[in-house]
Write an enzyme that holds these catalytic residues in place. Structure first.
Site, PDB file in Angstrom:
ATOM      1  N   LYS A  69     105.091  53.251  39.644  1.00 50.18           N
ATOM      2  CA  LYS A  69     104.673  54.238  38.647  1.00 50.18           C
ATOM      3  C   LYS A  69     105.765  55.271  38.393  1.00 50.18           C
ATOM      4  CE  LYS A  69     101.021  55.763  40.606  1.00 50.18           C
ATOM      5  NZ  LYS A  69     101.163  54.894  41.790  1.00 50.18           N
ATOM      6  N   THR A  71     108.991  54.947  38.857  1.00 50.98           N
ATOM      7  CA  THR A  71     110.094  54.286  38.143  1.00 50.98           C
ATOM      8  C   THR A  71     109.776  54.186  36.655  1.00 50.98           C
ATOM      9  OG1 THR A  71     110.691  53.008  40.113  1.00 50.98           O
ATOM     10  CG2 THR A  71     111.471  52.178  37.990  1.00 50.98           C
ATOM     11  N   ARG A  92     105.588  64.352  41.318  1.00 54.35           N
ATOM     12  CA  ARG A  92     105.335  64.943  42.634  1.00 54.35           C
ATOM     13  C   ARG A  92     106.577  64.903  43.518  1.00 54.35           C
ATOM     14  NH1 ARG A  92     100.601  61.310  44.737  1.00 54.35           N
ATOM     15  NH2 ARG A  92     101.815  59.787  43.570  1.00 54.35           N
ATOM     16  N   LYS A 103     106.442  52.896  52.625  1.00 54.78           N
ATOM     17  CA  LYS A 103     106.696  52.865  51.186  1.00 54.78           C
ATOM     18  C   LYS A 103     108.111  53.283  50.821  1.00 54.78           C
ATOM     19  CE  LYS A 103     103.968  53.876  47.923  1.00 54.78           C
ATOM     20  NZ  LYS A 103     103.086  54.563  46.956  1.00 54.78           N
ATOM     21  N   ALA A 272      96.759  60.622  46.545  1.00 51.43           N
ATOM     22  CA  ALA A 272      95.565  60.405  45.717  1.00 51.43           C
ATOM     23  C   ALA A 272      94.417  59.770  46.480  1.00 51.43           C
ATOM     24  CB  ALA A 272      95.910  59.546  44.508  1.00 51.43           C
ATOM     25  N   PHE A 300      98.557  56.126  43.165  1.00 53.89           N
ATOM     26  CA  PHE A 300      97.833  54.875  43.382  1.00 53.89           C
ATOM     27  C   PHE A 300      97.240  54.354  42.069  1.00 53.89           C
ATOM     28  CE2 PHE A 300      97.572  56.788  47.767  1.00 53.89           C
ATOM     29  CZ  PHE A 300      98.490  55.926  48.321  1.00 53.89           C
ATOM     30  N   PHE A 380     110.054  42.756  37.478  1.00 49.50           N
ATOM     31  CA  PHE A 380     110.824  42.463  38.690  1.00 49.50           C
ATOM     32  C   PHE A 380     111.652  41.204  38.434  1.00 49.50           C
ATOM     33  CE2 PHE A 380     107.772  45.367  40.251  1.00 49.50           C
ATOM     34  CZ  PHE A 380     108.234  45.888  41.461  1.00 49.50           C
ATOM     35  N   TRP A 408     113.955  49.742  35.795  1.00 46.99           N
ATOM     36  CA  TRP A 408     114.727  49.581  37.036  1.00 46.99           C
ATOM     37  C   TRP A 408     116.109  49.018  36.720  1.00 46.99           C
ATOM     38  CZ3 TRP A 408     117.679  46.695  40.178  1.00 46.99           C
ATOM     39  CH2 TRP A 408     117.796  47.088  41.515  1.00 46.99           C
TER      40      TRP A 408
END
Length: 555
Positions: A69, A71, A92, A103, A272, A300, A380, A408
Site C-alpha cells: 500500500k 509503495t 504513517r 515485515k 490498524a 492492512f 510483481f 516499484w
C-alpha cells in the site's frame, strides 16, 4: 538492486527546496538535518483542506508480508505530480517492531520510496520516543500514587488498565509484575507492555486538533477505578501538562521527499489491527492545505484500515475522501485461492481465479461508503501476463476502474495510468461518504453493523466479560464513541485461518478496552496481541552497519 540500494542511488534535495515547491517559507521549517524538517501547525488552512482532493489507499486482505500500500501511495503521488497535479503523500511513521521483525520497513519500495529511508525507518525525528516517554510517565505517576501515603487517590491496583510501552516486538514483556523489591519498590501488581503503536498516546496524537486538544485528551485517559468503584482519569493525577510537554515537538508533522523529489508528510503510526491505522488528522489536513491532492493510506485490508479511516478519522476530522484506491496483488489473490506462501511466485491462473472472491468482497464493502473505487494491481516481477490480464478483465467486467501499478519498478511513471483513473474518480465524486453506523447507535449495534456490512458476518456474539464491560461503558458515558475493532488482519473474519471470502461465520467479542482520550471504544475479537513477538528469523539478523556508517540489510 534492493530497496536500500535504490534509495541510496538517488541524491536527495535539501529539504528547503522540497518545501519551496509547496509554498512553505524556509523560516517555517524546523530542520532535523539536511533532509527532514518539522512543520508548524499554523500551516493548516481548514477551508483549503476541505476543498482539496483526499485519496485513500487501502488493500485486499494481505499476506504476512503486506501488499505494498505504501509503495502504491508513493508511486501514485509521484504519478499525479507527473500529470500536473499538486499532490502530497501523507503516510504513517514506521514502527521499529516490524522493521526488525517480519515485515521490514514502511517507507515504500523500489522506485516508490520516501527518503532518507534509513532515518525514516529508524529513529526519524524522535516522535515514537516522545510517545513512549509520555505513555511511561503516566505509568510512573500511577504507581507512585498507589504507594503514596499522603496523596493516595485510592486507586485499586487490580483495576489499573494502563500499560507501559516500548517500540519493539518483545513478547517477554506482554505480562510483567512491577513493584517488587520491598518498600523501595512500591506496591506489587501485574501489568505489561504494549508496543508504542498500540499506545493510546499514539491514538490521541493522531486524533488531536492542536496542542491544547492533545492535553485535554490526555486528561480524559481512563486509567482504572478507585476502591469505591469510581473511575480514575489521568487528569486526576495532573498528568496531562507534563505529558503534553513531552509531545510539544512530536505533535508537529514531518516533511520529507519521495525518490521523485516530491513532498511527503509523515506523522504518527498506529497499527490498524489494534488501533485506527492511519496517520494524524493534523498531517492529513496539512497536506490538504498545501496541495490540491493528498494521497494517504490506511493499514492492512479495507475491513480494518479503510473502515476506521471513514468511521473514526474522517468523521472526527470533518473530511471525506474523493476516491479510494484498492490495492490488490496477484500473489495475495493466489494465497486466498489456496496456494501456500512458498508457492506464490509460481504462475497459477486457477488459484488466482479461486482468490478473486476476496477482491470482490472488499469492493462490495467499500461500495457501502458511496465513494468511487479504483483497483490498483500492484505488479510483481513474478506475475505472468496471463494472470495480469485475468484480474484486469475481471475488474472491467464488474464495471470497476483498474490499472496496473508499476511504482516499484518505474516510480511515478509506472503509476500515471492509475493516476489518470484516480483523477477521473475524484472529479466524479459529488457527495460525502456514508458512515457504517451512527454515533447515536448503541455500542452493540455499531459492532453488528460493521460485522455485517464490512466483514459479511452472519452474527456477533459477546462473551460474559464483554457483556459486563458493555454495561460499564454505558455507565461511564462512553457509549456515543465510535468503535475501533481489534481483530486479525489475516482474514476478513476474526479467525486468521479463514482466508479467501469466508461466509456464515460469527464475530466473537472477547472483551473491550476504553480509549476515552482518543474517544473510541475498542472491541477485541479473537486473540489480538498488543505487544507482538519476533519471528523465528527476525529481520534484525540481516541488518548491519559498516565502520564508515553504511547501513545494510534494512528493507
Amino acid at each position: 538492486m534492493n530497496d536500500l540500494q535504490i534509495a541510496n542511488s538517488v541524491a536527495p534535495l535539501p529539504i528547503q527546496q522540497i518545501a519551496e515547491k509547496i509554498g512553505i517559507d524556509t523560516e517555517k521549517l524546523e530542520f532535523y538535518g539536511k533532509y527532514k524538517a518539522k512543520l508548524p501547525l499554523d500551516l493548516i488552512n481548514e477551508e483549503k483542506a476541505r476543498q482539496s482532493n483526499l485519496i485513500l489507499v487501502t488493500a485486499i486482505t494481505p499476506t504476512p508480508a503486506g501488499e505494498g500500500k505504501t509503495t502504491v501511495t508513493i508511486g501514485l503521488n509521484d504519478g499525479l505530480n507527473r500529470l500536473g497535479k499538486a499532490s502530497i503523500a501523507v503516510i504513517r511513521e514506521p514502527s521499529l517492531g516490524p522493521v526488525f521483525g517480519i515485515k521490514g520497513g514502511a517507507a515504500g519500495g523500489g522506485w516508490s520510496q520516501v527518503i532518507p529511508m534509513e532515518d525514516i525507518n529508524l529513529h526519524f525525528t524522535g516522535d515514537f520516543h516522545a510517545i513512549e516517554k509520555a505513555n511511561n510517565l503516566l505509568s510512573a505517576l500511577i504507581d507512585n500514587n498507589i504507594q503514596s501515603k499522603t496523596r493516595n487517590l485510592g486507586i485499586d491496583p487490580r483495576t489499573v488498565l494502563w500499560k507501559r510501552a516500548m517500540d519493539m516486538n518483545d513478547r517477554a514483556l506482554r505480562t510483567t509484575v512491577v513493584g517488587l523489591g520491598g518498600k523501595n519498590g512500591g506496591i506489587p501488581r501485574e501489568t505489561g507492555f504494549n508496543i508504542t503503536a498500540a499506545s493510546e498516546v499514539m491514538a490521541i496524537l493522531c486524533m488531536s486538533k492542536d496542542l491544547e486538544d492533545l492535553k485535554e485528551r490526555f486528561a480524559r485517559i481512563y486509567i482504572g477505578d478507585r476502591f469505591d468503584g469510581s473511575p480514575v482519569l489521568a487528569g486526576d493525577l495532573n498528568a496531562q501538562g507534563a505529558m503534553a510537554t513531552l509531545m510539544k515537538e512530536a505533535i508537529k508533522p514531518n516533511l520529507v521527499q519521495t525518490l521523485g523529489h516530491h513532498s511527503a508528510i509523515i506523522h504518527g503510526g498506529p497499527f490498524a489491527n489494534i488501533a485506527q491505522g492511519t496517520n494524524s488528522i493534523l498531517a492529513t489536513k496539512m497536506g490538504l492545505s498545501l496541495g490540491d491532492y493528498v494521497v494517504t493510506e490506511a493499514g492492512f485490508g479495507s475491513d480494518l484500515g479503510a473502515e476506521k479511516f471513514f468511521n473514526i478519522k474522517s468523521r472526527s476530522a470533518g473530511l471525506s475522501p474523493k476516491a479510494v484506491v484498492l490495492v490488490a496483488t496477484i500473489r495475495a489473490l493466489k494465497y486466498h485461492g489456496g496456494k501456500s506462501l512458498k508457492e506464490l511466485t509460481q504462475p497459477d491462473v486457477a488459484a488466482l481465479e479461486k482468490g478473486l472472491p476476496n477482491l470482490q468482497h472488499h469492493l462490495n464493502s467499500l461500495s457501502s461508503f458511496g465513494v468511487p473505487v479504483v483497483v490498483a494491481v500492484n505488479v510483481f516481477s513474478s506475475d505472468s501476463e496471463e494472470e495480469r490480464k485475468l484480474i484486469v478483465d475481471y475488474c472491467q467486467n464488474q464495471g470497476v476502474s483498474v490499472a496496473l501499478s508499476e511504482g516499484w519498478a518505474k516510480g511515478g511513471e509506472g503509476c500515471e495510468s492509475l493516476g489518470s483513473l484516480v483523477i477521473q474518480a475524484a472529479e466524479k465524486c459529488e457527495k460525502s461518504f456514508t458512515p457504517t453506523y451512527q454515533l447515536e447507535d448503541s455500542v452493540e449495534e455499531k459492532i453488528k453493523k460493521v460485522a455485517h456490512t464490512i466483514y459479511g458476518a452472519s452474527g456477533v456474539e459477546f462473551s460474559s466479560i464483554a457483556k459486563s464491560q458493555l454495561k460499564k461503558i454505558e455507565k461511564l458515558g462512553y457509549g456515543q464513541f465510535p468503535i475501533c475493532m481489534a481483530k486479525t488482519q489475516k482474514s476478513i473474519s476474526d479467525q486468521e485461518k479463514l482466508i479467501g471470502r469466508p461466509t456464515g461465520f460469527t464475530i466473537t467479542i472477547r472483551e473491550f478496552e476504553i480509549a476515552a482520550g482518543a474517544e473510541f471504544i475498542i472491541p477485541i475479537a479473537g486473540e489480538i496481541l498488543r505487544m507482538p513477538g519476533l519471528p523465528e528469523v527476525p529481520a534484525a539478523e540481516s541488518v548491519d552497519i559498516s565502520a564508515d556508517g553504511q547501513i545494510s540489510g534494512l528493507f
